[in-house]
Design an enzyme around this catalytic site. Structure first.
Site, PDB file in Angstrom:
ATOM      1  N   ALA A  60      -2.911  18.567   3.837  1.00 34.88           N
ATOM      2  CA  ALA A  60      -3.843  18.051   2.836  1.00 34.88           C
ATOM      3  C   ALA A  60      -5.094  18.923   2.833  1.00 34.88           C
ATOM      4  O   ALA A  60      -5.212  19.894   3.585  1.00 34.88           O
ATOM      5  CB  ALA A  60      -4.181  16.595   3.113  1.00 34.88           C
ATOM      6  N   ASP A  83      -7.861   2.705   0.732  1.00 33.93           N
ATOM      7  CA  ASP A  83      -7.051   3.584  -0.132  1.00 33.93           C
ATOM      8  C   ASP A  83      -5.578   3.458   0.234  1.00 33.93           C
ATOM      9  O   ASP A  83      -4.949   4.410   0.697  1.00 33.93           O
ATOM     10  CB  ASP A  83      -7.525   5.032   0.036  1.00 33.93           C
ATOM     11  CG  ASP A  83      -6.994   5.947  -1.057  1.00 33.93           C
ATOM     12  OD1 ASP A  83      -6.578   5.430  -2.109  1.00 33.93           O
ATOM     13  OD2 ASP A  83      -7.000   7.171  -0.851  1.00 33.93           O
TER      14      ASP A  83
END
Length: 664
Positions: A237, A395
Site C-alpha cells: 500500500a 474504515d
C-alpha cells in the site's frame, strides 16, 4: 588603552539598551518582542539627545557659574534626557504597532526557516498545480461561481477529474479523497460515489529497503528476529507493505513495514494541504461553507496517527478486548507481537482467510442463511463497539475484512479507529432506540445531544423533519443506507447543526460498513436491521435485569443526597421560623466577569490619570515665578514637565493596549 575605553563604552551602551528595553516593556504593560524593543531603544538613544537639544538648551558649565547651580542644572538635564529617551522609545513602539503589529512579521530565524521550507515546497507546489491543470481543476481555485455544475452529469465529470488528480497526487491526497468519500454531509452524492473508488495501492519496495527499515527500527536484521520471512510482499500500500514471516517459536505472523521517507513526504504534503485549505477558505465561499480548514486539521491528525504503528498496536489490543466478550469468537483482530513492534514496524498474528473483496467463492459455499448470520454478527459487533466499548473500526471496507473458510471474520488495518465518550455513547444509543420505536421526539433530543447546536434551533421544525425522515426510511422494504445517511446529513445542514469529528467518524464507519455488509449478503438492509436492533435495545432496557441495574445506579447516585436532605430541610425550616432565611447572590462570581470589569476599570483609571496629569502640567506651565531651581528654571516648570511626561507615558500605555487588544 584606547581599545579598553572603546570596549567599556560599548559594554555600557549595551547595558543601557538592555535596561531601557526592560523599563520600556514594563511601562507599556503588554508583551512586546525583545528584538522590536531593542531596535526602538537603540534608535531612541541615538535621536533622544538631538531632539531634546532642539527643544531646550543643553546646560553649559562655565567657571563663573556657581558649582551648586551648575551641578543641579546638569542633573536636571540628564534626568530629562533619560526620561525623554524612554518616551521616544515608547512612541516608536506605538508607531510600529500601528504600522506593523507585533507578530505580523516573522523574526530573522523564523524568516530563514520559512524560506528554507518554502524552497522545499516549491517543487511540490508546481507538481500539484500541474496535476490540477492537467485534470482541468485549476479554474476552481479562483473562487468564482461555476454555473456549469448545475446538472448531475457535470458534477460526475468533475468528481471523476478530482479522483484522477488525487490518485496522481500520492498517498496524502489519496487518503484525503478516501476520507472525503464518506462525508455525505459535505459533498454531493456524485463526489462521494466517485471518491469511494480511490485505491490505496502502490508499487512494492525492494526487499533490501525493507531489511534496512527493520534494522533501523529493531536494531537487528530480519534473519535474527524470525525463523523465516518472505521477501515477496503479501500486499503493498502507499504507507507500507506486509510480508509473511514465522517467529522462532513457530507462530505464523505478518510484518508490516512502513515505506522509507514516507513520514517526511506526508508531513510536506500535509503542510501543503493545510495551506491550500487556508487559501481556499480565504478566497472562496464554498470552502468557508464546508469548513475546509477544520477538515484539513482533522485529516492531518488522523493520518499522522496512522503513520505511527504503535498506535495501531494499541488499537488492536483495545478492539480485541472489546470483542472478547460478545461475538463468540466469530470476529477476531490480530494479536500484536509487542516486543518486535515499533513506530515503523508492526509484527502481528497472521489470521487465516482471504480479503472479503476476493472471497465470493468462500461465501458461495456457506449459503444464504449463513451469509445473513455473518452479516448480522458483523453489524451487531460494530453497534456494540459504538454503544458499549466506545472504540470502533472507522474504515471497515471489504479490503479490511478477512473471511475464513468456516465463515469467521477478521478485522485488519486498525491504524485509524474512533473513540466515543460515555455521554456520546449514551446519546447514540438513545438515537438508535428512538429510530427503532419511531419516536421522533426522543430522536430529536438524542440528535441534539450528538451534534454541536447553534444558539437558536427550531426544535419543533427539526422534530417534524426528523419524523418524516424516520417514516421514509423505516417504513419497510429495501432501503438504500447511503441515501438515508445523505438525507440525515442534509437535515443536519439545513438546521445549521455542527457535526463533531467523533460523531462524523461514526457516520463514516456506518456508511462504509453498508458496502461491506452487502459484499457479504447482497440483499442486506442496514437501516431495517439497525431499526430492529434499536427495538431490541428498548426491550432490553425495559427488562427486569436492566431495570434493576438502572435503579441501583440511580439510587447509588441519589443516596448521598437523600442522607443530607433531612438535615438541610431542618436548617431551612429553622431559618424560616426565626426570620433568618435570605438569598445570597454573588455578583461577578465568574472569574471571567471579574476580569472584564477589572480591565475596564484599569483602562478607565489610566485614561483619567493621563488626562489629569496633562491638565495639571498645563496649569503649572502657565504659572509665572515661584521657587527657582536654577537661574532660569522654576520649580513649577520642573513639576509641569514631570507631569507632562507622566501623562504621555500613560497615554501611550492605553494606546498600545487598545491597539494590541490584550489584557493590561
Amino acid at each position: 588603552m584606547g581599545f579598553v575605553i572603546w570596549l567599556l563604552a560599548a559594554v555600557s551602551y549595551v547595558v543601557g539598551v538592555v535596561v531601557l528595553v526592560a523599563i520600556v516593556r514594563r511601562l507599556l504593560g503588554v508583551r512586546v518582542s525583545f528584538l522590536r524593543s531593542a531596535v526602538a531603544a537603540v534608535v531612541a538613544l541615538l535621536i533622544a539627545r538631538p531632539l531634546l537639544d532642539s527643544l531646550v538648551d543643553e546646560p553649559v558649565v562655565t567657571e563663573e557659574a556657581p558649582s551648586g547651580a551648575a551641578t543641579t542644572e546638569v542633573l536636571l538635564y540628564l534626568a530629562l534626557l533619560t526620561v525623554f529617551a524612554f518616551v521616544v522609545a515608547m512612541v516608536l513602539l506605538v508607531i510600529a504597532e500601528v504600522l506593523v503589529p507585533d507578530g505580523s512579521v516573522p523574526g530573522p530565524l523564523d524568516l530563514w526557516r520559512s524560506w528554507r521550507a518554502r524552497l522545499g515546497r516549491s517543487g511540490r507546489y508546481v507538481e500539484i498545480l500541474r496535476i490540477a491543470t492537467r485534470h482541468g481543476l485549476a479554474r476552481f481555485l479562483r473562487g468564482r461561481r461555476h454555473l456549469a455544475l448545475g446538472t448531475s452529469a457535470e458534477r460526475r465529470e468533475l468528481a471523476r477529474a478530482l479522483r484522477r488528480a488525487l490518485e496522481d497526487g500520492g498517498v496524502t491526497f489519496v487518503k484525503l479523497g478516501q476520507q472525503l468519500s464518506t462525508r455525505h454531509d459535505l459533498l454531493p452524492a456524485e463526489f462521494t460515489a466517485e471518491l469511494a473508488q480511490l485505491q490505496d495501492g502502490a508499487a512494492p519496495i525492494p526487499w533490501e529497503e525493507v531489511r534496512g527499515q527493520i534494522r533501523r527500527e529493531t536494531g537487528r536484521d530480519p534473519e535474527e528476529l524470525f525463523a523465516d520471512v518472505e521477501p515477496t510482499p503479501l500486499a503493498s500500500a502507499s504507507i507500507g507493505q506486509v510480508h509473511a514471516a514465522r517467529l522462532r517459536t513457530g507462530e505464523r505472523v505478518v510484518v508490516k513495514v512502513q515505506r522509507p521517507e514516507i513520514a517526511r513526504d506526508v508531513d510536506r504534503d500535509l503542510d501543503i494541504v493545510s495551506r491550500l485549505a487556508a487559501t481556499l477558505d480565504a478566497r472562496t465561499d464554498w470552502a468557508r461553507a464546508l469548513g475546509v480548514r477544520e477538515l484539513a486539521a482533522g485529516f492531518a491528525a488522523a493520518l499522522r496517527e496512522e503513520l505511527d504503528f504503535r498506535i495501531e498496536r494499541d488499537n488492536m489490543i483495545g478492539v480485541a478486548a472489546g470483542l472478547a466478550d460478545g461475538n463468540g469468537g466469530h470476529i477476531r483482530v490480530p494479536v500484536p507481537v509487542a516486543p518486535l513492534s515499533g513506530s515503523q514496524v508492526l509484527v502481528m498474528e497472521r489470521l487465516d482467510g482471504v480479503p472479503l473483496g476476493a472471497a465470493q467463492h468462500v461465501l458461495a459455499r456457506l449459503g444464504e442463511q449463513e451469509r445473513r448470520r455473518i452479516a448480522d454478527t458483523l453489524l451487531q459487533t460494530v453497534v456494540d463497539q459504538l454503544l458499549q466499548t466506545g472504540i470502533f473500526h472507522v474504515d471497515l471496507h471489504p479490503g479490511n475484512v478477512l473471511v475464513g473458510a468456516e465463515g469467521s471474520l477478521g478485522m485488519l488495518d486498525l491504524g485509524s479507529v474512533g473513540r466515543l465518550g460515555a455521554k456520546t455513547r449514551r446519546a447514540m444509543s438513545q438515537f438508535l432506540a428512538a429510530i427503532g420505536t419511531g419516536d421522533s421526539m426522543a430522536a430529536t433530543d438524542a440528535l441534539l445531544e450528538l451534534v454541536e447546536r447553534p444558539e437558536a434551533v427550531d426544535e419543533r421544525g427539526l422534530e417534524q423533519a426528523l419524523g418524516v425522515l424516520i417514516l421514509r426510511f423505516t417504513a419497510g422494504g429495501g432501503v438504500d443506507g447511503a441515501a438515508a445517511f445523505t438525507s440525515l446529513f442534509g437535515l443536519i445542514n439545513d438546521f445549521r447543526l455542527g457535526v463533531p469529528p467523533e460523531v462524523a467518524a461514526v457516520f463514516r464507519a456506518m456508511a462504509t460498513l453498508e458496502g461491506t455488509l452487502r459484499a457479504i449478503d447482497p440483499g442486506y438492509d442496514l437501516v431495517t436491521e439497525a431499526k430492529a436492533m434499536g427495538r431490541k435495545r428498548v426491550t432490553a432496557m425495559l427488562g427486569p435485569t436492566h431495570l434493576k441495574d438502572t435503579m441501583e445506579q440511580e439510587l447509588g447516585a441519589l443516596l448521598p443526597i437523600l442522607r443530607r436532605l433531612p438535615h438541610r430541610v431542618d436548617r431551612i425550616a429553622d431559618a424560616v421560623e426565626h426570620g433568618r432565611l435570605s438569598a445570597n447572590v454573588r455578583l461577578f462570581a465568574d472569574a471571567r466577569d471579574r476580569r472584564i470589569v477589572t480591565n475596564l476599570v484599569h483602562r478607565t483609571l489610566l485614561t483619567v490619570l493621563a488626562a489629569t496629569a496633562g491638565m495639571m502640567s498645563v496649569v503649572l506651565f502657565t504659572i509665572k515665578g515661584g521657587p527657582m531651581v536654577t537661574a532660569e528654571t522654576s520649580l513649577f516648570t520642573v513639576l509641569g514637565t514631570s507631569l507632562f511626561l507622566v501623562s504621555v507615558v500613560l497615554v501611550l500605555r492605553v494606546l498600545i493596549i487598545v491597539l494590541r487588544r490584550e489584557e493590561p
